[in-house]
Design an enzyme around this catalytic site. Structure first.
Site, short mmCIF file in Angstrom:
data_model
loop_
_atom_site.label_atom_id
_atom_site.label_comp_id
_atom_site.label_asym_id
_atom_site.label_seq_id
_atom_site.Cartn_x
_atom_site.Cartn_y
_atom_site.Cartn_z
N ASP A 229 18.72 -0.42 22.30
CA ASP A 229 17.67 0.46 21.88
C ASP A 229 18.07 1.80 22.81
OD1 ASP A 229 15.60 1.87 21.09
OD2 ASP A 229 14.06 0.57 21.95
N GLU B 150 33.36 13.84 48.29
CA GLU B 150 32.69 13.05 49.53
C GLU B 150 31.66 13.11 49.34
OE1 GLU B 150 34.14 16.55 52.03
OE2 GLU B 150 36.39 16.25 51.37
N GLU C 95 27.70 12.12 50.68
CA GLU C 95 27.06 11.78 51.82
C GLU C 95 25.68 11.24 51.38
OE1 GLU C 95 29.01 15.68 54.12
OE2 GLU C 95 27.00 15.80 53.04
N GLU D 223 27.68 11.34 59.77
CA GLU D 223 27.83 12.72 59.54
C GLU D 223 26.96 13.36 60.48
OE1 GLU D 223 28.72 15.56 58.04
OE2 GLU D 223 30.23 14.67 56.93
N GLU E 79 29.13 9.14 55.63
CA GLU E 79 30.05 9.70 54.79
C GLU E 79 31.14 8.50 54.67
OE1 GLU E 79 33.44 13.02 54.22
OE2 GLU E 79 31.35 13.71 54.72
N HIS F 204 31.06 17.49 48.16
CA HIS F 204 32.40 18.33 47.83
C HIS F 204 33.28 17.87 46.80
CE1 HIS F 204 31.47 19.89 52.11
NE2 HIS F 204 30.37 20.06 51.38
N ARG G 240 34.41 27.82 55.59
CA ARG G 240 33.62 26.93 54.88
C ARG G 240 32.30 27.60 54.59
NH1 ARG G 240 35.41 21.68 55.87
NH2 ARG G 240 37.23 21.45 57.30
N GLU H 144 38.45 23.16 46.44
CA GLU H 144 37.12 22.44 46.74
C GLU H 144 35.86 23.29 46.60
OE1 GLU H 144 35.86 20.22 50.84
OE2 GLU H 144 35.90 22.23 50.88
N ARG I 248 32.07 23.36 46.89
CA ARG I 248 31.22 22.75 48.17
C ARG I 248 29.82 22.63 47.84
NH1 ARG I 248 33.55 22.32 53.01
NH2 ARG I 248 31.54 23.00 53.90
#
Length: 445
Positions: free
Chosen positions: A54, A133, A135, A190, A197, A246, A317, A334, A336
């Site tokens: 359903d 990755e 976490e 982490e 992680e 990420h 970063r 990447e 982030r």
């Protein structure tokens, strides 16, 4: 994707592992895992794509007058859950959702990712490689099995036991994942207390989205066995790092990474720069999908290594988009900002759609921003062409509503139901009187 299982090899595996029950698993609009469990006697019916459910009871699916839907198991997704009973184990298939007339359901998040991958193939690429990755935090449980706001440890980045009391839980999670066929590359504590992680190997986008959902299920299940609650909520605690997911991406053709060019600037190809340009142009729009809950925006703030500015760099970063140093087959982009509360099928789909728009229209990214954006003033950010990501879910929804490329990538059904669900979520949050308000104002006014 090559066939890993056939009907015959599945039957053989079921006999070897003493499987007694089958879970037909799928994902709803909001990324929640759903399943229908059937006894082994019903397996032939399921493999013949005749298992009905359903759909009107599932978030973001259909109205009650359109409720009959079918589950089509993906044979390659077959896996036996190792932790289930010795009296009879449970296995599962990840399923696609089909309408009663045998057509794919446009509101199925997994089907949406498949459609985006078909668009990618029409442009000459044959694989969208993804590495993530995700976490998570581990909290203690009370005597009733309800989660407390008490962390299981006070460790920091890469800490070891006895500081990292989640080590045994994390190790058991890794062992279960490996038994299910995951290739685990690393696991560690982490940056925040109670935060962890576990990194598993990259794969093609559809398999990776399936793996993310399986990963979440395993993490939560094994944590319970350690009297802990695992949460993928992006920012469960004030004043510490939040949990991200990420996303590392690359496009392949005939086994060649199309983002790599040894003669290109920083060894990136024209395709990579165009894909990057698409990501940056649509970043504020797809944020509602990649960061889909009110709490997501408590993570996207300066000071905790989560990006809140739209820019790219090959060396730092702080921007939204980073180019890791690996080259050759490992060349990748990447993003982030994505968090683990997102529906992985929709998140990967909108990222791909954004990047492909950059390729199709031969867009060029802005100049890289290689200095710490967090340390810039507002004026310096403007001078460098750096704009802000949405700071609330409401802002993100407004941005999504203005972007026809991302809307088209989602399709009318998913877009409309997503906007409706999230508007309700925002209104509930916006109208709620929160503990912080009482702490600040109850005795002052």
């Amino acid at each position: 994707m090559s066939d890993k299982y056939t009907r015959e090899t599945i039957m053989q595996k079921i006999k070897e592992e003493n499987v007694r029950f089958i879970r037909l698993q799928f994902t709803d609009l909001l990324g929640t895992i759903k399943n229908v469990e059937i006894p082994l006697s019903q397996l032939d019916k399921a493999l013949d794509n005749k298992m009905m459910f359903d759909g009107s009871s599932i978030e973001g699916f259909v109205r009650i007058e359109e409720s009959d839907m079918y589950l089509y198991p993906d044979l390659n997704s077959f896996v036996v859950f190792p932790w289930t009973s010795d009296k009879g184990k449970v296995a599962r298939f990840v399923c696609d959702i089909y309408n009663a007339d045998g057509t794919p359901f446009s509101g199925c998040p997994r089907y949406n990712l498949k459609k985006s991958l078909e668009r990618m193939e029409s442009l000459g690429f044959d694989k969208f490689n993804i590495g993530t990755e995700p976490e998570f935090f581990l909290f203690k449980l009370d005597e009733k099995g309800e989660p407390l706001l008490e962390l299981n440890d006070h460790g920091g980045y890469f800490d070891l036991a006895p500081t990292d009391l989640g080590e045994n839980c994390r190790r058991d999670i890794v062992l279960e994942l490996e038994e299910m066929g995951f290739e685990i590359e690393a696991s560690h504590h982490e940056g925040a207390p109670g935060q962890h992680e576990i990194d598993f190997k990259y794969s093609d986008a559809l398999k990776h989205a399936d793996d993310i959902q399986t990963f979440k299920l395993v993490v939560k299940t094994i944590a319970r066995k350690h009297n802990l609650h695992a949460t993928f909520m992006p920012k469960p605690l004030f004043g510490v790092y939040g949990s991200g997911m990420h996303v590392n991406m690359s496009l392949f053709k005939n086994g060649k990474n199309m983002f790599f060019d040894e003669d290109g600037e920083i060894e990136l190809s024209k395709t990579a720069y165009q894909f990057m340009a698409g990501i940056l142009e649509h970043a504020t729009s797809f944020t509602a999908i990649t960061n889909p809950i009110v709490n997501s925006y408590k993570r996207l703030v300066p000071g905790y290594e989560a990006p809140c500015y739209v820019a790219w760099s090959g060396s730092n970063r702080s921007p939204l988009l980073r180019i890791p140093s690996s080259r050759g087959l490992s060349t990748r982009i990447e993003v982030r900002s994505v968090d683990p509360a997102s529906n992985p099928y929709l998140a990967l789909s909108v990222l791909l759609v954004a990047g492909l728009d950059g390729i199709e229209n031969e867009k060029e990214p802005p100049q890289a921003v290689d200095q710490n954006i967090y340390a810039m003033t507002k004026k310096e950010r403007v001078q460098n062409g750096v704009i802000d990501l949405p700071s609330t879910l409401k802002e993100a929804l407004d941005e999504l509503e203005k972007d026809p490329v991302i809307i088209e990538g989602l399709g009318e059904h998913l877009f409309e139901h997503f906007m409706e669900a999230k508007a309700i979520e925002w209104e509930m949050f916006d109208n709620t009187v929160h503990p912080w308000e009482r702490e600040q104002y109850l005795t002052s006014y």
